[in-house]
Design an enzyme around this catalytic site. Structure first.
Site, PDB file in Angstrom:
ATOM      1  N   ASN A 229       2.259  12.897   0.550  1.00 11.11           N
ATOM      2  CA  ASN A 229       2.114  12.837   2.005  1.00 11.11           C
ATOM      3  C   ASN A 229       3.433  13.218   2.659  1.00 11.11           C
ATOM      4  OD1 ASN A 229       3.725  10.342   2.621  1.00 11.11           O
ATOM      5  ND2 ASN A 229       2.252   9.498   1.153  1.00 11.11           N
ATOM      6  N   ASP A 298      -3.152   5.692  -1.163  1.00 13.92           N
ATOM      7  CA  ASP A 298      -4.188   4.682  -1.385  1.00 13.92           C
ATOM      8  C   ASP A 298      -4.903   4.903  -2.712  1.00 13.92           C
ATOM      9  OD1 ASP A 298      -3.695   3.386   0.993  1.00 13.92           O
ATOM     10  OD2 ASP A 298      -4.932   4.801   2.134  1.00 13.92           O
ATOM     11  N   LYS A 308      -1.548  22.121 -17.152  1.00 12.39           N
ATOM     12  CA  LYS A 308      -1.822  22.658 -15.823  1.00 12.39           C
ATOM     13  C   LYS A 308      -3.306  23.022 -15.693  1.00 12.39           C
ATOM     14  CE  LYS A 308      -0.217  26.250 -12.775  1.00 12.39           C
ATOM     15  NZ  LYS A 308       0.463  27.531 -12.699  1.00 12.39           N
ATOM     16  N   PRO A 324      -2.996  -0.283  -6.261  1.00 17.42           N
ATOM     17  CA  PRO A 324      -2.824  -1.658  -5.772  1.00 17.42           C
ATOM     18  C   PRO A 324      -2.081  -1.640  -4.437  1.00 17.42           C
ATOM     19  CG  PRO A 324      -1.312  -1.219  -7.587  1.00 17.42           C
ATOM     20  CD  PRO A 324      -2.171   0.004  -7.445  1.00 17.42           C
ATOM     21  N   ASP A 325      -2.320  -2.642  -3.603  1.00 17.00           N
ATOM     22  CA  ASP A 325      -1.617  -2.756  -2.326  1.00 17.00           C
ATOM     23  C   ASP A 325      -0.348  -3.568  -2.569  1.00 17.00           C
ATOM     24  OD1 ASP A 325      -0.799  -3.773   0.322  1.00 17.00           O
ATOM     25  OD2 ASP A 325      -2.600  -2.699   0.980  1.00 17.00           O
ATOM     26  N   ILE A 326       0.790  -2.899  -2.458  1.00 15.56           N
ATOM     27  CA  ILE A 326       2.070  -3.545  -2.800  1.00 15.56           C
ATOM     28  C   ILE A 326       2.360  -4.701  -1.844  1.00 15.56           C
ATOM     29  CG2 ILE A 326       4.543  -3.151  -3.143  1.00 15.56           C
ATOM     30  CD1 ILE A 326       3.809  -0.149  -3.606  1.00 15.56           C
ATOM     31  N   PHE A 342       4.076  -2.088   7.756  1.00 18.58           N
ATOM     32  CA  PHE A 342       3.993  -1.061   8.790  1.00 18.58           C
ATOM     33  C   PHE A 342       2.550  -0.603   8.923  1.00 18.58           C
ATOM     34  CE2 PHE A 342       8.422  -1.086   8.926  1.00 18.58           C
ATOM     35  CZ  PHE A 342       8.808  -0.371  10.051  1.00 18.58           C
ATOM     36  N   LYS A 356      -4.355  -5.800   9.990  1.00 19.52           N
ATOM     37  CA  LYS A 356      -3.500  -5.684   8.790  1.00 19.52           C
ATOM     38  C   LYS A 356      -2.686  -6.949   8.559  1.00 19.52           C
ATOM     39  CE  LYS A 356      -3.510  -0.956   8.255  1.00 19.52           C
ATOM     40  NZ  LYS A 356      -3.138   0.306   8.741  1.00 19.52           N
ATOM     41  N   LYS A 360      -3.588  -8.435   4.927  1.00 20.83           N
ATOM     42  CA  LYS A 360      -2.556  -8.303   3.887  1.00 20.83           C
ATOM     43  C   LYS A 360      -1.763  -9.591   3.713  1.00 20.83           C
ATOM     44  CE  LYS A 360      -2.285  -3.371   4.399  1.00 20.83           C
ATOM     45  NZ  LYS A 360      -1.924  -2.310   3.468  1.00 20.83           N
TER      46      LYS A 360
HETATM   47  O1  C5P Z   1      -3.363  -0.128   4.602  1.00 18.39           O
HETATM   48  P1  C5P Z   1      -2.274   0.730   5.129  1.00 18.39           P
HETATM   49  O2  C5P Z   1      -1.830   1.776   4.144  1.00 18.39           O
HETATM   50  O3  C5P Z   1      -2.503   1.307   6.479  1.00 18.39           O
HETATM   51  O4  C5P Z   1      -1.063  -0.297   5.306  1.00 18.39           O
HETATM   52  C1  C5P Z   1       0.198   0.105   5.584  1.00 18.39           C
HETATM   53  C2  C5P Z   1       1.203  -0.932   5.114  1.00 18.39           C
HETATM   54  O5  C5P Z   1       0.900  -1.393   3.806  1.00 18.39           O
HETATM   55  C3  C5P Z   1       2.576  -0.330   4.996  1.00 18.39           C
HETATM   56  O6  C5P Z   1       3.500  -1.373   5.225  1.00 18.39           O
HETATM   57  C4  C5P Z   1       2.615   0.151   3.562  1.00 18.39           C
HETATM   58  O7  C5P Z   1       3.934   0.277   3.076  1.00 18.39           O
HETATM   59  C5  C5P Z   1       1.857  -0.946   2.858  1.00 18.39           C
HETATM   60  N1  C5P Z   1       1.132  -0.498   1.669  1.00 18.39           N
HETATM   61  C6  C5P Z   1       1.502  -0.962   0.419  1.00 18.39           C
HETATM   62  N2  C5P Z   1       0.805  -0.573  -0.681  1.00 18.39           N
HETATM   63  C7  C5P Z   1      -0.237   0.252  -0.582  1.00 18.39           C
HETATM   64  C8  C5P Z   1      -0.653   0.744   0.685  1.00 18.39           C
HETATM   65  C9  C5P Z   1       0.073   0.347   1.789  1.00 18.39           C
HETATM   66  O8  C5P Z   1       2.475  -1.711   0.329  1.00 18.39           O
HETATM   67  N3  C5P Z   1      -0.903   0.606  -1.667  1.00 18.39           N
END
Ligand code: C5P
Length: 420
Positions: A229, A298, A308, A324-326, A342, A356, A360
């Site tokens: 991205n 995501d 390749k 995973p969502d960190i 953020f 969020k 979260k």
């Molecule tokens: O769900 P979204 O991506 O919009 O959420 C954004 C926030 O979650 C940001 O703070 C981003 O750094 C964090 N994030 C994360 N791990 C992920 C996706 C988003 O820590 N896999």
């Protein structure tokens, strides 16, 4: 050290070590004047650099009779500034810029002559000019023969400087190079370091550990391609730098970006979301603050191809699996840090940010509108900061300035939570 065995550290030592973080990333202009104690300036510079400060040595013309500029250059990693009218150095950073750059001006050693010139407001060499031009706190560590120190002229100069708010560090009493004994010895470098730490004690994150994720992640499709991205990492890097200047011990877990690591910050470079997850969770376990600023993918391709991928078919299906969502995982840690996330949104900013915050389990969400020249690749940003009990709008401005304001809001909320 073991908990059951003899403990070699006292609490005083631990807290002293942690306060050294106050100098991380701080800019210290170290002035050296022509005294025998000038040889100790190299050790002082070394100690300052060791605790993460950026040190610019500035010598008066005759100081080089006592210590070679090369020694100070080697220790500080910066060419020593000596002359006021030096076109080569002035072009890189002019003397007014240098005066602005300093967070602290420390003259060690400060001779009787230099103190007199300082008291009189002279600007007859580079160092004296910088002292006059800088708004940074100014400290002097006098070093001279004890009779020169006791002379009414010197004492009157010291009184003038003290009345102006100049910090007078020392002198110590003892044996002098000239054979006399009495007041006039420069304080030892370790003592001066401690004074500098105390003088810069305003850092709201002194003794605290912070972990920040920043930049994009790259999710490999094959050995040469990835899903990525447009995140530049600028906001996260600005926050990391700002926290370090406020005295925090900062770990920056960064995806691939073209930015230099801010001074005083420890950077862990990663590529994928999974690598970022592992590094961030490990570091966050012992942190007081976690700021998730990275644009984490995501989804990632289910297993990158070993070779390749060749073009051939008209369409290509790529199977993606969720990363995973960190932020969520750090917020779920048993002894978790204060968590800031953020949210980059193109519409309904407050609504999405509140969602969020809840989903979260974060303590704070900084939401920014994307589009209209704001967001990923822009130098500017604007933020709506929300937490459970309130919110604050930070208007559009440079990311560096915005980071400072966000760090202030975080400090306030962390303190409020700690005293609640
Ligand atoms: O769900 P979204 O991506 O919009 O959420 C954004 C926030 O979650 C940001 O703070 C981003 O750094 C964090 N994030 C994360 N791990 C992920 C996706 C988003 O820590 N896999």
């Amino acid at each position: 050290m073991t908990w059951s065995g003899e403990c070699k550290y006292t609490w005083a030592m631990v807290s002293q070590v942690s306060t050294h973080y106050r100098l991380r990333g701080r800019n210290i202009l170290l002035g050296i004047t022509a005294g025998v104690a000038a040889y100790k300036a190299a050790e002082l510079a070394r100690l300052l650099v060791k605790v993460g400060a950026q040190v610019q040595a500035v010598m008066t013309p005759s100081a080089s009779e006592f210590i070679g500029p090369m020694t100070l250059q080697a220790v500080t990693g910066r060419p020593v500034r000596q002359a006021l009218f030096d076109s080569q150095h002035e072009a890189a950073m002019g003397h007014i810029e240098l005066a602005r750059w300093a967070d602290l001006v420390l003259i060690a050693p400060a001779t009787a002559d230099f103190l007199a010139r300082l008291a009189a407001g002279m600007a007859d060499d580079l160092l004296a000019t910088l002292c006059l031009a800088s708004e940074a706190p100014l400290a002097v560590a006098p070093a001279m023969n004890e009779k020169m120190w006791r002379h009414p002229a010197t004492q009157a100069n010291m009184a003038t400087l003290a009345a102006r708010g100049v910090m007078l560090w020392g002198p110590a009493e003892g044996e002098q190079a000239c054979g006399d004994t009495g007041p006039g010895r420069m304080l030892e470098p370790a003592e001066l370091l401690q004074r500098a730490v105390s003088a810069m004690g305003g850092g709201r994150f002194a003794g605290r550990r912070a972990v920040i994720t920043a930049g994009p992640t790259r999710e490999p499709l094959d050995p040469v391609r990835f899903l990525g991205n447009r995140s530049s990492g600028r906001m996260g890097y600005a926050i990391a730098g700002s926290l370090a200047r406020e005295g925090a011990e900062v770990t920056l877990v960064s995806g691939p970006v073209a930015l230099e690591c801010p001074p005083g910050v420890e950077r862990i470079s990663v590529e994928t979301a999974m690598e970022m997850h592992t590094a961030a969770l490990t570091a966050a376990k012992s942190a007081d603050l976690f700021v998730a600023c990275a644009a984490v993918a995501d989804y990632r391709p289910r297993g990158a191809a070993d070779h390749k991928i060749k073009k051939g078919a008209e369409t290509l299906q790529v199977d993606l699996v969720k990363n995973p969502d960190i932020l969520r995982d750090v917020a779920a840690l048993p002894d978790r840090p204060f968590c800031v996330g953020f949210a980059a949104e193109t519409e309904r900013l407050r609504e999405h940010a509140s969602g969020k915050l809840r989903d979260k389990g974060a303590d704070m969400i900084a939401a920014n509108p994307v589009g209209e020249g704001l967001g990923f690749e822009s130098d500017d940003n604007a933020l709506l900061v929300i937490w459970k009990e309130g919110s604050l709008e930070l208007p559009r401005q440079r990311k560096g300035r915005l980071a400072e304001q966000l760090v202030s809001v975080i400090a306030e909320r962390m303190d409020a939570q700690a005293t609640a």
